[in-house]
Design an enzyme around this catalytic site. Structure first.
Site, PDB file in Angstrom:
ATOM      1  N   SER A   1       0.849  -1.196   0.000  1.00  7.59           N
ATOM      2  CA  SER A   1       0.000   0.000   0.000  1.00  7.59           C
ATOM      3  C   SER A   1       0.879   1.239   0.000  1.00  7.59           C
ATOM      4  CB  SER A   1      -0.898   0.018   1.234  1.00  7.59           C
ATOM      5  OG  SER A   1      -1.440   1.319   1.388  1.00  7.59           O
TER       6      SER A   1
ATOM      7  N   HIS B   1      -1.453  -1.573  -4.088  1.00 12.58           N
ATOM      8  CA  HIS B   1      -2.696  -1.249  -3.385  1.00 12.58           C
ATOM      9  C   HIS B   1      -2.771   0.265  -3.208  1.00 12.58           C
ATOM     10  CE1 HIS B   1      -6.051  -2.355  -0.681  1.00 12.58           C
ATOM     11  NE2 HIS B   1      -5.624  -1.375   0.109  1.00 12.58           N
TER      12      HIS B   1
ATOM     13  N   ASP C   1      -4.951   3.298  -1.590  1.00 14.04           N
ATOM     14  CA  ASP C   1      -5.970   3.596  -0.574  1.00 14.04           C
ATOM     15  C   ASP C   1      -6.541   4.990  -0.769  1.00 14.04           C
ATOM     16  OD1 ASP C   1      -6.063   1.294   1.223  1.00 14.04           O
ATOM     17  OD2 ASP C   1      -3.959   1.756   1.616  1.00 14.04           O
TER      18      ASP C   1
ATOM     19  N   MET D   1      -9.078   7.711   0.564  1.00 10.93           N
ATOM     20  CA  MET D   1      -9.834   8.069   1.778  1.00 10.93           C
ATOM     21  C   MET D   1     -10.475   9.432   1.604  1.00 10.93           C
ATOM     22  SD  MET D   1      -7.087   6.871   4.606  1.00 10.93           S
ATOM     23  CE  MET D   1      -6.536   5.175   4.703  1.00 10.93           C
TER      24      MET D   1
ATOM     25  N   HIS E   1      -8.600   0.646  -3.479  1.00 10.25           N
ATOM     26  CA  HIS E   1      -9.461   0.441  -2.311  1.00 10.25           C
ATOM     27  C   HIS E   1     -10.127   1.765  -1.967  1.00 10.25           C
ATOM     28  CE1 HIS E   1      -9.486  -0.571   2.313  1.00 10.25           C
ATOM     29  NE2 HIS E   1     -10.705  -0.501   1.815  1.00 10.25           N
TER      30      HIS E   1
ATOM     31  N   MET F   1     -12.227   3.964   0.227  1.00  9.01           N
ATOM     32  CA  MET F   1     -12.861   4.202   1.529  1.00  9.01           C
ATOM     33  C   MET F   1     -13.620   5.514   1.386  1.00  9.01           C
ATOM     34  SD  MET F   1      -9.609   2.889   3.708  1.00  9.01           S
ATOM     35  CE  MET F   1      -8.601   2.969   2.242  1.00  9.01           C
TER      36      MET F   1
ATOM     37  N   MET G   1     -11.269  -6.389   6.234  1.00 15.22           N
ATOM     38  CA  MET G   1     -10.384  -5.447   6.928  1.00 15.22           C
ATOM     39  C   MET G   1      -9.923  -6.057   8.251  1.00 15.22           C
ATOM     40  SD  MET G   1      -9.941  -2.799   4.998  1.00 15.22           S
ATOM     41  CE  MET G   1      -8.936  -1.924   6.209  1.00 15.22           C
TER      42      MET G   1
ATOM     43  N   ASP H   1      -6.231  -6.628   4.993  1.00 13.06           N
ATOM     44  CA  ASP H   1      -5.653  -5.292   4.908  1.00 13.06           C
ATOM     45  C   ASP H   1      -5.634  -4.661   6.299  1.00 13.06           C
ATOM     46  OD1 ASP H   1      -4.906  -2.730   4.211  1.00 13.06           O
ATOM     47  OD2 ASP H   1      -6.660  -2.309   2.963  1.00 13.06           O
TER      48      ASP H   1
HETATM   49  C1  DX5 Z   1      -6.102   1.211   6.117  1.00  9.59           C
HETATM   50  C2  DX5 Z   1      -5.720   0.978   4.658  1.00  9.59           C
HETATM   51  C3  DX5 Z   1      -4.569   0.062   4.529  1.00  9.59           C
HETATM   52  C4  DX5 Z   1      -3.283   0.584   5.100  1.00  9.59           C
HETATM   53  C5  DX5 Z   1      -2.523  -0.589   5.645  1.00  9.59           C
HETATM   54  O1  DX5 Z   1      -7.250   1.956   6.174  1.00  9.59           O
HETATM   55  O2  DX5 Z   1      -6.801   0.427   3.947  1.00  9.59           O
HETATM   56  O3  DX5 Z   1      -4.389  -0.377   3.182  1.00  9.59           O
HETATM   57  O4  DX5 Z   1      -2.485   1.248   4.154  1.00  9.59           O
HETATM   58  O5  DX5 Z   1      -1.408  -0.107   6.333  1.00  9.59           O
HETATM   59  P1  DX5 Z   1      -0.568  -1.042   7.321  1.00  9.59           P
HETATM   60  O6  DX5 Z   1      -0.080  -2.200   6.495  1.00  9.59           O
HETATM   61  O7  DX5 Z   1       0.513  -0.131   7.759  1.00  9.59           O
HETATM   62  O8  DX5 Z   1      -1.487  -1.472   8.413  1.00  9.59           O
HETATM   63 ZN    ZN Z   2      -6.417  -0.562   1.888  1.00  9.23          ZN
END
Ligand code: DX5
Ligand code: ZN
Length: 217
Positions: free
Chosen positions: A7, A30, A32, A34, A63, A65, A134, A173
């Site tokens: 990620s 990956h 993310d 947000m 991904h 969110m 998750m 994840d």
């Molecule tokens: C969390 C994200 C993850 C995050 C994981 O909300 O969806 O993908 O980047 O990070 P680590 O591996 O550091 O927990």
């Molecule tokens: Zn993620």
């Protein structure tokens, strides 16, 4: 073979090009996204995905969110997403959203938070190629892995098998490192997202290889 998906949330954004280049031995990248509403953090949007697409040949595992993501799906496809995963909790009409992703010609995934039961994905399993369980509450990298989430992997697998679906990817994840990768894979995970465990190491290829080794047990 278990897929390793670094990620870039944990990467140094000031040096993003070389950071992305440093994980080229991974299976997926990956990304993310947000929105500051569904999760209490804001990361980056389709323009950054597009910029990274220019320099990475990896499979883009996006991904979202994002609350009610429908207006943004096409932009992420145009930006280079190979799969778009949305949260069951964030979509008012989950079936419609997943159908819209498939209609765009990209793979679709559905994610569930730690407090959401496996049964939430059963009605849409025929629409997805991946379920993301998750293993932390989404919003931040570097959080502690929640082992109680792992039982849902077997539950989702059972639901899929009962429906005659045999090629479903099960992704985990959050808090995945060389200690938690083994238990996750033994519980049924076929894909491991890792932010901190990859990007905090100076040698990214070695970090990815360590996760592969841990996944093999
Ligand atoms: C969390 C994200 C993850 C995050 C994981 O909300 O969806 O993908 O980047 O990070 P680590 O591996 O550091 O927990
Ligand atoms: Zn993620």
């Amino acid at each position: 073979m278990v897929k390793i998906a670094p990620s870039i949330l944990a990467a140094d954004f000031a040096r993003l090009a070389s950071e992305v280049e440093s994980v080229r031995t991974a299976d997926w990248l990956h990304l993310d996204i947000m929105d500051g509403h569904f999760v209490p953090n804001i990361s980056f949007g389709p323009d950054v995905v597009k910029a990274v697409r220019e320099i990475s040949p990896l499979f883009f595992d996006v991904h979202l969110m994002v609350l009610e993501p429908d207006p943004y799906l096409e932009r992420f496809k145009e930006a280079g997403a190979d799969r778009i995963t949305v949260h069951a909790e964030a979509c008012r009409h989950l079936h419609r959203t997943l159908s819209a992703i498939r209609d765009l010609g990209v793979k679709a995934g559905v994610a569930i938070n730690p407090a959401t039961p496996a049964s939430a994905v059963q009605p849409v399993l025929h629409l997805v190629d991946l379920v993301l369980v998750m293993t932390v509450n989404p919003g931040f990298g570097g959080q502690r892995f929640l082992p109680e989430t792992l039982a849902k992997l077997g539950e989702v697998r059972l639901l899929a098998e009962r429906m005659g679906i045999h090629d479903l990817e099960l992704e985990v994840d959050g808090g995945i490192d060389r200690t938690t990768a083994g238990p996750a894979v033994r519980a049924g995970a076929t894909a491991l997202v890792a932010g901190t465990a990859v990007f905090r190491e100076a040698d990214r290829a070695a970090a990815i290889e360590a996760l592969r080794r841990a996944a093999r047990g």
